[in-house]
Design a protein around this motif. Structure first.
Motif, PDB file in Angstrom:
ATOM      1  N   LYS A 399       0.842  -1.181   0.000  1.00  0.00           N
ATOM      2  CA  LYS A 399       0.000   0.000   0.000  1.00  0.00           C
ATOM      3  C   LYS A 399       0.884   1.240   0.000  1.00  0.00           C
ATOM      4  CE  LYS A 399      -3.550  -2.141   2.789  1.00  0.00           C
ATOM      5  NZ  LYS A 399      -4.513  -2.541   1.775  1.00  0.00           N
ATOM      6  N   TYR A 400       0.568   2.158  -0.882  1.00  0.00           N
ATOM      7  CA  TYR A 400       1.312   3.402  -0.963  1.00  0.00           C
ATOM      8  C   TYR A 400       0.348   4.574  -0.855  1.00  0.00           C
ATOM      9  CZ  TYR A 400       4.722   0.306  -3.187  1.00  0.00           C
ATOM     10  OH  TYR A 400       5.585  -0.719  -3.461  1.00  0.00           O
ATOM     11  N   ALA A 401       0.911   5.733  -0.525  1.00  0.00           N
ATOM     12  CA  ALA A 401       0.164   6.985  -0.667  1.00  0.00           C
ATOM     13  C   ALA A 401       1.155   7.952  -1.293  1.00  0.00           C
ATOM     14  CB  ALA A 401      -0.333   7.493   0.679  1.00  0.00           C
ATOM     15  N   ILE A 402       0.726   8.598  -2.366  1.00  0.00           N
ATOM     16  CA  ILE A 402       1.650   9.430  -3.124  1.00  0.00           C
ATOM     17  C   ILE A 402       1.182  10.870  -3.043  1.00  0.00           C
ATOM     18  CG2 ILE A 402       2.823   9.689  -5.323  1.00  0.00           C
ATOM     19  CD1 ILE A 402       2.044   6.834  -6.001  1.00  0.00           C
ATOM     20  N   LEU A 403       2.044  11.699  -2.477  1.00  0.00           N
ATOM     21  CA  LEU A 403       1.695  13.105  -2.254  1.00  0.00           C
ATOM     22  C   LEU A 403       2.455  13.964  -3.255  1.00  0.00           C
ATOM     23  CD1 LEU A 403       0.235  15.210  -0.459  1.00  0.00           C
ATOM     24  CD2 LEU A 403       2.227  15.167   1.049  1.00  0.00           C
ATOM     25  N   GLY A 404       1.705  14.530  -4.197  1.00  0.00           N
ATOM     26  CA  GLY A 404       2.324  15.372  -5.223  1.00  0.00           C
ATOM     27  C   GLY A 404       2.653  16.748  -4.667  1.00  0.00           C
ATOM     28  N   SER A 408       8.060  21.037  -4.905  1.00  0.00           N
ATOM     29  CA  SER A 408       9.208  20.198  -4.561  1.00  0.00           C
ATOM     30  C   SER A 408       8.969  18.774  -5.074  1.00  0.00           C
ATOM     31  CB  SER A 408       9.472  20.281  -3.048  1.00  0.00           C
ATOM     32  OG  SER A 408       9.007  19.171  -2.379  1.00  0.00           O
ATOM     33  N   PHE A 409       9.680  17.798  -4.536  1.00  0.00           N
ATOM     34  CA  PHE A 409       9.532  16.434  -5.028  1.00  0.00           C
ATOM     35  C   PHE A 409       8.213  15.821  -4.573  1.00  0.00           C
ATOM     36  CE2 PHE A 409      14.200  16.825  -5.088  1.00  0.00           C
ATOM     37  CZ  PHE A 409      14.418  16.454  -6.411  1.00  0.00           C
ATOM     38  N   THR A 410       7.739  14.898  -5.359  1.00  0.00           N
ATOM     39  CA  THR A 410       6.595  14.091  -4.969  1.00  0.00           C
ATOM     40  C   THR A 410       7.091  13.054  -3.965  1.00  0.00           C
ATOM     41  OG1 THR A 410       5.296  14.381  -6.970  1.00  0.00           O
ATOM     42  CG2 THR A 410       5.087  12.259  -5.864  1.00  0.00           C
ATOM     43  N   GLN A 411       6.350  12.865  -2.884  1.00  0.00           N
ATOM     44  CA  GLN A 411       6.740  11.902  -1.856  1.00  0.00           C
ATOM     45  C   GLN A 411       5.895  10.637  -1.981  1.00  0.00           C
ATOM     46  OE1 GLN A 411       9.181  12.010   0.261  1.00  0.00           O
ATOM     47  NE2 GLN A 411       9.799  14.159  -0.024  1.00  0.00           N
ATOM     48  N   ILE A 430       8.405  15.146 -10.499  1.00  0.00           N
ATOM     49  CA  ILE A 430       7.332  15.361 -11.483  1.00  0.00           C
ATOM     50  C   ILE A 430       6.901  16.823 -11.361  1.00  0.00           C
ATOM     51  CG2 ILE A 430       5.021  14.643 -12.217  1.00  0.00           C
ATOM     52  CD1 ILE A 430       5.661  12.154 -10.211  1.00  0.00           C
ATOM     53  N   GLN A 431       6.782  17.487 -12.481  1.00  0.00           N
ATOM     54  CA  GLN A 431       6.368  18.889 -12.432  1.00  0.00           C
ATOM     55  C   GLN A 431       4.851  18.983 -12.315  1.00  0.00           C
ATOM     56  OE1 GLN A 431       8.106  21.771 -15.252  1.00  0.00           O
ATOM     57  NE2 GLN A 431       9.462  20.095 -15.815  1.00  0.00           N
ATOM     58  N   ALA A 432       4.388  19.647 -11.273  1.00  0.00           N
ATOM     59  CA  ALA A 432       2.961  19.897 -11.070  1.00  0.00           C
ATOM     60  C   ALA A 432       2.092  18.659 -11.311  1.00  0.00           C
ATOM     61  CB  ALA A 432       2.509  21.052 -11.966  1.00  0.00           C
ATOM     62  N   LYS A 453       2.374  20.809 -15.931  1.00  0.00           N
ATOM     63  CA  LYS A 453       3.359  21.741 -16.490  1.00  0.00           C
ATOM     64  C   LYS A 453       4.495  21.088 -17.250  1.00  0.00           C
ATOM     65  CE  LYS A 453       2.550  25.517 -13.320  1.00  0.00           C
ATOM     66  NZ  LYS A 453       2.835  25.887 -11.933  1.00  0.00           N
ATOM     67  N   GLY A 454       4.650  19.779 -17.102  1.00  0.00           N
ATOM     68  CA  GLY A 454       5.786  19.142 -17.770  1.00  0.00           C
ATOM     69  C   GLY A 454       5.331  17.964 -18.604  1.00  0.00           C
ATOM     70  N   THR A 455       6.108  16.893 -18.557  1.00  0.00           N
ATOM     71  CA  THR A 455       5.757  15.713 -19.339  1.00  0.00           C
ATOM     72  C   THR A 455       5.103  14.671 -18.436  1.00  0.00           C
ATOM     73  OG1 THR A 455       7.984  14.883 -18.966  1.00  0.00           O
ATOM     74  CG2 THR A 455       7.617  16.035 -21.029  1.00  0.00           C
ATOM     75  N   THR A 456       4.192  13.930 -19.025  1.00  0.00           N
ATOM     76  CA  THR A 456       3.498  12.866 -18.295  1.00  0.00           C
ATOM     77  C   THR A 456       4.506  11.724 -18.072  1.00  0.00           C
ATOM     78  OG1 THR A 456       1.480  13.524 -19.404  1.00  0.00           O
ATOM     79  CG2 THR A 456       1.508  11.309 -18.458  1.00  0.00           C
ATOM     80  N   GLN A 457       4.567  11.240 -16.840  1.00  0.00           N
ATOM     81  CA  GLN A 457       5.584  10.229 -16.517  1.00  0.00           C
ATOM     82  C   GLN A 457       4.954   8.862 -16.274  1.00  0.00           C
ATOM     83  OE1 GLN A 457       8.781  11.041 -16.521  1.00  0.00           O
ATOM     84  NE2 GLN A 457       8.496  13.261 -16.657  1.00  0.00           N
ATOM     85  N   ILE A 458       5.636   7.847 -16.781  1.00  0.00           N
ATOM     86  CA  ILE A 458       5.221   6.478 -16.448  1.00  0.00           C
ATOM     87  C   ILE A 458       6.365   5.818 -15.678  1.00  0.00           C
ATOM     88  CG2 ILE A 458       4.284   4.302 -17.302  1.00  0.00           C
ATOM     89  CD1 ILE A 458       3.747   5.619 -19.976  1.00  0.00           C
ATOM     90  N   TYR A 459       6.031   5.234 -14.548  1.00  0.00           N
ATOM     91  CA  TYR A 459       6.997   4.472 -13.748  1.00  0.00           C
ATOM     92  C   TYR A 459       6.561   3.020 -13.759  1.00  0.00           C
ATOM     93  CZ  TYR A 459       8.260   9.077 -12.019  1.00  0.00           C
ATOM     94  OH  TYR A 459       8.652  10.381 -11.948  1.00  0.00           O
ATOM     95  N   GLU A 460       7.519   2.155 -13.616  1.00  0.00           N
ATOM     96  CA  GLU A 460       7.157   0.744 -13.446  1.00  0.00           C
ATOM     97  C   GLU A 460       7.449   0.340 -12.004  1.00  0.00           C
ATOM     98  OE1 GLU A 460       8.546  -2.054 -16.360  1.00  0.00           O
ATOM     99  OE2 GLU A 460       7.441  -3.687 -15.393  1.00  0.00           O
ATOM    100  N   HIS A 461       6.492  -0.346 -11.421  1.00  0.00           N
ATOM    101  CA  HIS A 461       6.654  -0.831 -10.046  1.00  0.00           C
ATOM    102  C   HIS A 461       7.437  -2.134 -10.114  1.00  0.00           C
ATOM    103  CE1 HIS A 461       5.134  -2.931  -6.346  1.00  0.00           C
ATOM    104  NE2 HIS A 461       5.396  -1.747  -5.847  1.00  0.00           N
ATOM    105  N   VAL A 462       8.676  -2.111  -9.644  1.00  0.00           N
ATOM    106  CA  VAL A 462       9.515  -3.298  -9.764  1.00  0.00           C
ATOM    107  C   VAL A 462       9.822  -3.880  -8.392  1.00  0.00           C
ATOM    108  CG1 VAL A 462      10.556  -2.736 -11.993  1.00  0.00           C
ATOM    109  CG2 VAL A 462      11.588  -1.838  -9.912  1.00  0.00           C
ATOM    110  N   ILE A 463      10.010  -5.197  -8.375  1.00  0.00           N
ATOM    111  CA  ILE A 463      10.303  -5.893  -7.127  1.00  0.00           C
ATOM    112  C   ILE A 463      11.783  -6.260  -7.145  1.00  0.00           C
ATOM    113  CG2 ILE A 463       9.836  -8.015  -5.841  1.00  0.00           C
ATOM    114  CD1 ILE A 463       6.927  -7.695  -6.865  1.00  0.00           C
ATOM    115  N   ILE A 464      12.467  -5.925  -6.097  1.00  0.00           N
ATOM    116  CA  ILE A 464      13.913  -6.149  -6.043  1.00  0.00           C
ATOM    117  C   ILE A 464      14.213  -7.133  -4.918  1.00  0.00           C
ATOM    118  CG2 ILE A 464      16.148  -5.022  -5.676  1.00  0.00           C
ATOM    119  CD1 ILE A 464      14.650  -2.394  -6.575  1.00  0.00           C
ATOM    120  N   ASP A 465      14.941  -8.194  -5.253  1.00  0.00           N
ATOM    121  CA  ASP A 465      15.367  -9.152  -4.244  1.00  0.00           C
ATOM    122  C   ASP A 465      16.811  -8.841  -3.867  1.00  0.00           C
ATOM    123  OD1 ASP A 465      16.059 -11.229  -2.640  1.00  0.00           O
ATOM    124  OD2 ASP A 465      15.377 -12.814  -3.993  1.00  0.00           O
TER     125      ASP A 465
END
Ligand SMILES: *[C@@H]1O[C@H](CO)[C@@H](O)[C@H](O)[C@H]1NC(C)=O
Ligand SMILES: *[C@@H]1O[C@H](CO)[C@@H](O)[C@H](O)[C@H]1NC(C)=O
Ligand SMILES: [Ca+2]
Length: 468
Positions: A399-404, A408-411, A430-432, A453-465
């Motif tokens: 579970k995440y909560a993403i605060l834009g 400053s930076f998105t947390q 991410i800009q605005a 204000k900027g470009t639309t971003q896509i991130y991939e949720h990756v699992i790291i062992d």
């Protein structure tokens, strides 16, 4: 250096080096000395590395080397080991050593007692008293995947004819841009567009296998489109009353007892936040819940199986409406106390508990727990700097909560179920940002972050062992 390839040894010159390296690698310096002193190096008789592994390397000492870790697979293939001495090292018992714990558990070799030197909580612990469960080595990350060269507001995902789509509202080009997943290329590609002006929300709703899209615009009114399967395009089927919806800011869709609805939050002073109902042919206004309040956001949720709406306004505290079964309308139920200037409310659940993320532009955004009726309990506050979105998201039990933030930076916060609250997890640039949307396709998980204000971003949720 690669010593064996497809089971074949590399040419002879390499071979001698390989033997040396091999002996050094395993710290078999005693053997090395022995062989070289006596000139007893039977290179010719060694057909392959595997053959050598099966030779008399039964006793292995890596003792007193001050080692903090050991490379994984250091004993791989050495089935004939009978004694391993690892004493006199300063093992750091982290994920990199998880394999050793597993190996100790299953090996038949005699291993002298060894201990962890660090981290502090494991100092002095016998390594063979640890189990693989003591190591929490799986972590996740939002890794940059792609950026799309346009600004955006709403992002939604939907399933239509067994495929997954994404629709992005582009305010400046006035488009609802639809993306589909190319299962061969494994990437997103353009599917179609609905072109208009000043598009703020593109909301898909699939009713009886038919796709409709509610397109909310700041100018030129808001409209409903339908996907025409035969013509293979979107056609406009309906306009939304311009007297009620003047400045749409948010749309949610929901279903109550077999009936489909959508609700538009209107942020103009003279507008009405209005619920529309599907009647089989089109959508008709069903109830206007809120006039004169400049609503910025609406959230639909069910609480003890009862439908609720939460409206956020720039002029007052968030108001909670409850569905009344007799009148088939929403009625004011309560308001969230001590919360001024809330821009948006979004909910998430942990087991049966309902929590709300309250976005505030400046000051603190908050997480509160709904304890039933009109009771709320504050869980935590997060500093907000120009925040327009605080989005809870669940991806594979994380579970995440993403605060834009506009300044400053998105947390990204991660839910800690032991603490019962969010902890800091990752920062994204991410800009605005205006929305965060989880898109799950072909067992991969993406996070779309819109940007005003900027470009639309896509991130991939990756699992790291970390133990790999
Ligand atoms: C340990 O010994 C048992 C019994 O001889 C054998 O079945 C098993 O395969 C051995 N384990 C390893 C890792 O060599
Ligand atoms: C949709 O718009 C994009 C550019 O904004 C364009 O590249 C694409 O070809 C359009 N798609 C269709 C089906 O018209
Ligand atoms: Ca909303």
């Amino acid at each position: 250096m690669q010593c064996a390839k497809n089971g074949q040894l590399q040419p002879f010159l390499h071979f001698a080096q390989c033997i040396l390296l091999y002996l050094l690698m395993f710290g078999a310096t005693d053997l090395l000395h022995h062989y070289f002193k006596t000139g007893n190096v039977y290179l010719e008789s060694l057909i392959s590395i595997q053959a050598m592994e099966k030779l008399s390397l039964q006793y292995r000492s890596l003792a007193n080397n001050n080692l903090q870790s050991l490379p994984k697979d250091v004993f791989k293939g050495l089935d004939s080991l009978t004694n391993v001495d690892l004493r006199g090292n300063a093992f750091h018992c982290d994920c990199k050593l998880k394999w050793l714990v597993e190996w100790l558990d299953k090996t038949n070799a005699t291993v002298e007692q060894i201990h962890c030197e660090s981290p502090p909580e494991y100092k002095g612990r016998k390594i063979n008293s640890l189990t693989a469960k003591d190591f929490d080595c799986i972590t996740t990350e939002f890794a940059a995947y792609k950026s799309l060269p346009y600004q955006s507001l709403s992002v939604d995902t939907f399933t239509y004819m067994n495929d997954e789509y994404v629709v992005i509202a582009q305010p400046f080009t006035g488009k609802c841009m639809f993306l589909e997943w190319d299962h061969v290329e494994m990437s997103f590609r353009n599917y179609d567009n609905i072109t208009g002006t000043s598009t703020v929300v593109c909301k898909p709703i699939v009713i009886e296998k038919q796709l409709y899209v509610i397109v909310a615009q700041l100018f030129g009114g808001s409209h409903i489109y339908k996907r025409d399967i035969f013509a293979n395009k979107f056609i406009k089927i309906q306009d939304i009353e311009i007297l009620k919806i003047r400045k749409p800011n948010d749309i949610e869709t929901f279903r109550i007892e077999e009936n489909w609805y959508f609700v538009v939050a209107d942020s103009s002073k003279a507008g009405f936040t209005t619920i529309y109902k599907w009647n089989g042919n089109g959508f008709y206004s069903h109830q206007s819940v809120h006039a004169w309040y400049r609503d910025t956001d609406v959230e639909y949720l069910e609480l003890t199986n009862k439908p609720h709406l939460i409206l956020s306004s720039s002029s007052q505290r968030p108001i909670i409406y409850q569905w009344n079964k007799k009148s088939n309308e929403f009625a004011k139920h309560t308001e969230i106390p001590d919360t001024e200037d809330v821009y948006a409310v979004k909910h998430f659940t942990v087991k049966d508990d309902v929590y709300l993320c309250l976005t505030r532009f400046i000051g603190d955004s908050r997480v509160i727990k709904w304890e039933g009726g009109s009771d709320f309990r504050e869980i935590q506050r997060m500093p907000s700097r120009g925040s327009m979105v605080f989005q809870p998201i669940e991806i594979n039990n994380h579970k995440y909560a993403i605060l834009g933030s506009d300044y400053s930076f998105t947390q990204v916060y991660h839910w800690d179920s032991e603490k019962g609250m969010f902890v800091k997890f990752q920062e994204l640039n991410i800009q605005a940002p205006r929305s965060f949307t989880h898109v799950s396709i072909d067992k991969r998980d993406f996070l779309f972050a819109s940007s005003f204000k900027g470009t639309t971003q896509i991130y991939e949720h990756v699992i790291i062992d970390l133990s790999a």
